[in-house]
Design a protein around this motif. Structure first.
Motif, PDB file in Angstrom:
ATOM      1  N   GLN A  93     -23.713  11.363   7.227  1.00  0.00           N
ATOM      2  CA  GLN A  93     -22.571  10.565   6.779  1.00  0.00           C
ATOM      3  C   GLN A  93     -22.035   9.715   7.922  1.00  0.00           C
ATOM      4  OE1 GLN A  93     -19.970  13.565   5.167  1.00  0.00           O
ATOM      5  NE2 GLN A  93     -20.671  13.200   3.090  1.00  0.00           N
ATOM      6  N   ARG A 176     -14.172  12.630   8.334  1.00  0.00           N
ATOM      7  CA  ARG A 176     -14.774  12.554   7.004  1.00  0.00           C
ATOM      8  C   ARG A 176     -13.714  12.803   5.941  1.00  0.00           C
ATOM      9  NH1 ARG A 176     -19.096  16.872   4.938  1.00  0.00           N
ATOM     10  NH2 ARG A 176     -17.217  18.104   4.979  1.00  0.00           N
ATOM     11  N   GLN A 180     -12.503   9.597   3.563  1.00  0.00           N
ATOM     12  CA  GLN A 180     -13.402   9.958   2.469  1.00  0.00           C
ATOM     13  C   GLN A 180     -13.733   8.761   1.578  1.00  0.00           C
ATOM     14  OE1 GLN A 180     -12.071  13.296   0.237  1.00  0.00           O
ATOM     15  NE2 GLN A 180     -14.111  13.737  -0.510  1.00  0.00           N
ATOM     16  N   VAL A 183     -16.484   6.673   3.167  1.00  0.00           N
ATOM     17  CA  VAL A 183     -17.757   7.357   3.329  1.00  0.00           C
ATOM     18  C   VAL A 183     -18.534   7.371   2.018  1.00  0.00           C
ATOM     19  CG1 VAL A 183     -18.869   9.532   3.931  1.00  0.00           C
ATOM     20  CG2 VAL A 183     -16.893   8.760   5.211  1.00  0.00           C
TER      21      VAL A 183
END
Length: 184
Positions: A93, A176, A180, A183
């Motif tokens: 990611q 992350r 979010q 991502v």
């Protein structure tokens, strides 16, 4: 009584649909699985999620062969493997975020809208970094802005490499969580 039986017998009962068997295995090994997950992931919430995932795997048809080792060895190996998979997912990611940032053309050829969008994203990332504890923020900036390896960071900050890795991992997990929507 089921709780007096061997792990293999309890696992067979679980395969036969006896949900009490899962509870017995969890009572016997839940704490060990959680501790392995916590040690590898460094985050209590992630460790709880992974523990649940391991036992759901057993319940959902996971295979265990007592000829290949004890239930304890099986579960700790499974936990370790799933924790490594999570680390890989996090790394992938982060690499997607980096590729995405690098996919923008140089600013000189960008349209006004592209420049505004890039500036907005850049501000969001900087704000997210500012929300991290100072040690995690410093390690991530040295790794991703300065391009230093973990061993170089360890040397410059005079801290054990394991600590650098932990700060980096925890920082990436938090980023992350904060970013979010960027991502996904």
């Amino acid at each position: 009584m089921l709780s007096n039986q061997t792990d293999t017998e309890i696992f067979q009962a679980l395969r036969s649909g006896n949900l009490l068997a899962l509870g017995i295995l969890y009572e016997r090994y839940g704490e060990v699985v959680y501790r392995v997950a916590l040690r590898m992931l460094g985050n209590a919430q992630e460790a709880e999620d992974l523990t649940q995932e391991v036992f759901l795997y057993l319940w959902g048809g996971g295979t265990y062969d007592s000829k290949r080792g004890s239930m304890l060895v099986f579960l700790t190996t499974l936990t370790r493997s799933k924790a490594i998979d999570r680390h890989r997912q996090i790394r992938a990611q982060w690499q997607r975020i980096q590729r995405w940032f690098h996919s923008f053309p140089p600013e000189s050829g960008s349209t006004l809208m592209e420049k505004v969008a890039l500036k907005e994203i850049s501000c969001r990332v900087r704000e997210a970094l500012a929300e991290l504890p100072a040690n995690q923020q410093q390690v991530l900036e040295m790794a991703y802005y300065d391009g230093l390896s973990q061993s170089e960071i360890s040397e410059k900050l005079n801290m054990p490499i394991g600590t650098v890795k932990t700060y980096k991992r925890k920082g990436l997990l938090k980023l992350r969580e904060i970013l979010q929507d960027l991502v996904e």
